[in-house]
Structures are given as structure tokens and as C-alpha cells.
Design a protein around this motif. Structure first.
Motif, PDB file in Angstrom:
ATOM      1  N   VAL A   1      -2.879 -22.320 -61.621  1.00 57.37           N
ATOM      2  CA  VAL A   1      -3.643 -23.447 -61.073  1.00 57.37           C
ATOM      3  C   VAL A   1      -4.194 -23.099 -59.694  1.00 57.37           C
ATOM      4  N   VAL A   2      -3.386 -22.466 -58.859  1.00 59.36           N
ATOM      5  CA  VAL A   2      -3.851 -22.069 -57.521  1.00 59.36           C
ATOM      6  C   VAL A   2      -5.018 -21.095 -57.631  1.00 59.36           C
ATOM      7  N   VAL A   3      -4.901 -20.122 -58.507  1.00 55.30           N
ATOM      8  CA  VAL A   3      -5.973 -19.142 -58.697  1.00 55.30           C
ATOM      9  C   VAL A   3      -7.235 -19.826 -59.227  1.00 55.30           C
ATOM     10  N   PHE A   4      -7.077 -20.788 -60.141  1.00 56.74           N
ATOM     11  CA  PHE A   4      -8.215 -21.550 -60.634  1.00 56.74           C
ATOM     12  C   PHE A   4      -8.904 -22.290 -59.493  1.00 56.74           C
ATOM     13  N   LEU A   5      -8.140 -22.937 -58.635  1.00 55.18           N
ATOM     14  CA  LEU A   5      -8.714 -23.664 -57.503  1.00 55.18           C
ATOM     15  C   LEU A   5      -9.414 -22.718 -56.534  1.00 55.18           C
ATOM     16  N   LEU A   6      -8.817 -21.562 -56.278  1.00 48.14           N
ATOM     17  CA  LEU A   6      -9.464 -20.559 -55.426  1.00 48.14           C
ATOM     18  C   LEU A   6     -10.782 -20.106 -56.042  1.00 48.14           C
ATOM     19  N   SER A   7     -10.766 -19.862 -57.343  1.00 50.37           N
ATOM     20  CA  SER A   7     -11.973 -19.422 -58.031  1.00 50.37           C
ATOM     21  C   SER A   7     -13.058 -20.495 -57.957  1.00 50.37           C
ATOM     22  N   CYS A   8     -12.676 -21.739 -58.184  1.00 48.52           N
ATOM     23  CA  CYS A   8     -13.647 -22.843 -58.071  1.00 48.52           C
ATOM     24  C   CYS A   8     -14.225 -22.889 -56.656  1.00 48.52           C
ATOM     25  N   GLY A   9     -13.363 -22.748 -55.672  1.00 52.66           N
ATOM     26  CA  GLY A   9     -13.798 -22.813 -54.276  1.00 52.66           C
ATOM     27  C   GLY A   9     -14.781 -21.717 -53.910  1.00 52.66           C
ATOM     28  N   VAL A  10     -14.468 -20.481 -54.240  1.00 48.62           N
ATOM     29  CA  VAL A  10     -15.355 -19.383 -53.852  1.00 48.62           C
ATOM     30  C   VAL A  10     -16.647 -19.406 -54.664  1.00 48.62           C
ATOM     31  N   ASN A  11     -16.574 -19.822 -55.928  1.00 45.71           N
ATOM     32  CA  ASN A  11     -17.790 -19.926 -56.729  1.00 45.71           C
ATOM     33  C   ASN A  11     -18.665 -21.079 -56.244  1.00 45.71           C
ATOM     34  N   TRP A  12     -18.087 -22.186 -55.885  1.00 45.91           N
ATOM     35  CA  TRP A  12     -18.847 -23.323 -55.367  1.00 45.91           C
ATOM     36  C   TRP A  12     -19.513 -22.962 -54.040  1.00 45.91           C
ATOM     37  N   ARG A  13     -18.762 -22.289 -53.174  1.00 50.42           N
ATOM     38  CA  ARG A  13     -19.331 -21.869 -51.890  1.00 50.42           C
ATOM     39  C   ARG A  13     -20.497 -20.902 -52.102  1.00 50.42           C
ATOM     40  N   ALA A  14     -20.364 -19.963 -53.014  1.00 50.08           N
ATOM     41  CA  ALA A  14     -21.455 -19.024 -53.308  1.00 50.08           C
ATOM     42  C   ALA A  14     -22.653 -19.757 -53.901  1.00 50.08           C
ATOM     43  N   TRP A  15     -22.407 -20.722 -54.783  1.00 52.85           N
ATOM     44  CA  TRP A  15     -23.488 -21.502 -55.370  1.00 52.85           C
ATOM     45  C   TRP A  15     -24.226 -22.295 -54.293  1.00 52.85           C
ATOM     46  N   ARG A  16     -23.473 -22.944 -53.401  1.00 55.86           N
ATOM     47  CA  ARG A  16     -24.100 -23.711 -52.311  1.00 55.86           C
ATOM     48  C   ARG A  16     -24.923 -22.804 -51.409  1.00 55.86           C
ATOM     49  N   LYS A  17     -24.369 -21.649 -51.092  1.00 55.56           N
ATOM     50  CA  LYS A  17     -25.069 -20.708 -50.213  1.00 55.56           C
ATOM     51  C   LYS A  17     -26.375 -20.251 -50.867  1.00 55.56           C
ATOM     52  N   SER A  18     -26.337 -19.928 -52.150  1.00 55.61           N
ATOM     53  CA  SER A  18     -27.553 -19.455 -52.817  1.00 55.61           C
ATOM     54  C   SER A  18     -28.577 -20.572 -52.947  1.00 55.61           C
ATOM     55  N   HIS A  19     -28.136 -21.793 -53.198  1.00 50.82           N
ATOM     56  CA  HIS A  19     -29.072 -22.904 -53.309  1.00 50.82           C
ATOM     57  C   HIS A  19     -29.607 -23.341 -51.956  1.00 50.82           C
ATOM     58  N   HIS A  20     -28.784 -23.225 -50.925  1.00 53.76           N
ATOM     59  CA  HIS A  20     -29.239 -23.555 -49.582  1.00 53.76           C
ATOM     60  C   HIS A  20     -30.294 -22.540 -49.126  1.00 53.76           C
ATOM     61  N   THR A  21     -30.050 -21.270 -49.453  1.00 52.26           N
ATOM     62  CA  THR A  21     -31.008 -20.215 -49.106  1.00 52.26           C
ATOM     63  C   THR A  21     -32.329 -20.435 -49.840  1.00 52.26           C
ATOM     64  N   GLN A  22     -32.257 -20.796 -51.119  1.00 49.44           N
ATOM     65  CA  GLN A  22     -33.474 -21.034 -51.897  1.00 49.44           C
ATOM     66  C   GLN A  22     -34.244 -22.228 -51.368  1.00 49.44           C
ATOM     67  N   SER A  23     -33.548 -23.309 -51.018  1.00 49.38           N
ATOM     68  CA  SER A  23     -34.246 -24.505 -50.530  1.00 49.38           C
ATOM     69  C   SER A  23     -34.858 -24.281 -49.159  1.00 49.38           C
ATOM     70  N   SER A  24     -34.246 -23.455 -48.317  1.00 50.29           N
ATOM     71  CA  SER A  24     -34.832 -23.167 -47.010  1.00 50.29           C
ATOM     72  C   SER A  24     -36.029 -22.228 -47.144  1.00 50.29           C
ATOM     73  N   GLU A  25     -36.043 -21.385 -48.201  1.00 48.04           N
ATOM     74  CA  GLU A  25     -37.186 -20.509 -48.439  1.00 48.04           C
ATOM     75  C   GLU A  25     -38.383 -21.310 -48.930  1.00 48.04           C
ATOM     76  N   ILE A  26     -38.151 -22.374 -49.677  1.00 49.07           N
ATOM     77  CA  ILE A  26     -39.210 -23.204 -50.219  1.00 49.07           C
ATOM     78  C   ILE A  26     -39.868 -24.016 -49.102  1.00 49.07           C
ATOM     79  N   ALA A  27     -39.063 -24.506 -48.183  1.00 51.53           N
ATOM     80  CA  ALA A  27     -39.579 -25.375 -47.106  1.00 51.53           C
ATOM     81  C   ALA A  27     -40.352 -24.622 -46.082  1.00 51.53           C
TER      82      ALA A  27
END
Length: 131
Positions: free
Chosen positions: A105-131
């Protein structure tokens, strides 16, 4: 052939277990890790009404090979099998199952956390490139 399968399943299962424990920590393997840890947790829980808590098809297949080779009795858990084999202990199966589940369960939560952070970072980068 059974001896080959026994060793193959042993090394494959150890590698799979190590990846389940550590795959979240490496950027290149995070997506694959999230998928694998989800499949592992699903196997442990969704299949439990049919096969028992913590069911793993790889352990089931490996134990079938070991029984065909005349080995037994075998524990219900691959983790207990490895822990006892490496230490010479006869560890408590309930304790091993508890700690395996907590770590899973801890490893699952860590995986969710790092994947969510990477997803946010990539989407934030894409949205700032569009603007």
C-alpha cells in the motif's frame, strides 16, 4: 524442464517483487510501475474471494512446479518462502502477510504521488507553452 521452470519462476518473481518495491523511484519506470502495482494489489484483493487473501498467480504457478518436483510443504506466501530461505527462520505467516500488505500500500501511494506530480508538471509545462 521443471527444474528450468523452477529457477525461471524464482528469478522472475524476485525481479517482479523488487520492481514492485522500487520501480516508483526511477522516472523511466514510473508508469510501468503504477500499472504493475495496481495489478498486484488487484490480484491480492479482487481475486481474494476465489483464491484467498494475497493471491498471486506467479506464486501459484511456481508452487505447482515445485510440487511436481516433489517439494513441500510450501508456505502460502512467496515473500515468506524467500525470507525463510534467506534467513533460516520460520517466520510467522500472518506477520509476513501484514508487512507485505503495508509495504504494498505504501509503495502504491508513493507511485501515485510521483506519477501525479510528473503528470502535473508535464501539463503545467504544456499549458504555459500554449499561453
Amino acid at each position: 524442464m521443471l527444474i528450468f521452470l523452477d529457477y525461471f519462476l524464482l528469478f522472475f518473481h524476485i525481479a517482479l517483487t523488487a520492481f514492485n518495491a522500487l520501480g516508483w523511484a526511477f522516472e523511466r519506470t514510473r508508469k510501468a510501475h503504477l500499472i504493475l502495482i495496481l495489478l498486484t494489489l488487484a490480484s491480492w484483493t479482487v481475486l481474494s474471494p476465489y483464491f484467498g487473501w494475497g493471491y498471486c498467480p506467479f506464486t501459484d504457478w511456481h508452487w505447482q512446479v515445485k510440487r511436481a518436483l516433489g517439494e513441500g510443504p510450501l508456505p502460502g506466501s512467496f515473500i515468506k518462502y524467500c525470507l525463510d530461505g534467506c534467513t533460516g527462520w520460520d517466520s510467522d505467516p500472518v506477520t509476513v502477510t501484514y508487512y507485505t500488505a503495508v509495504i504494498g500500500v505504501v509503495v502504491f501511494l508513493l507511485s501515485c504521488g510521483v506519477n501525479w506530480r510528473a503528470w502535473r508538471k508535464s501539463h503545467h509545462t504544456q499549458s504555459s507553452e500554449i499561453a
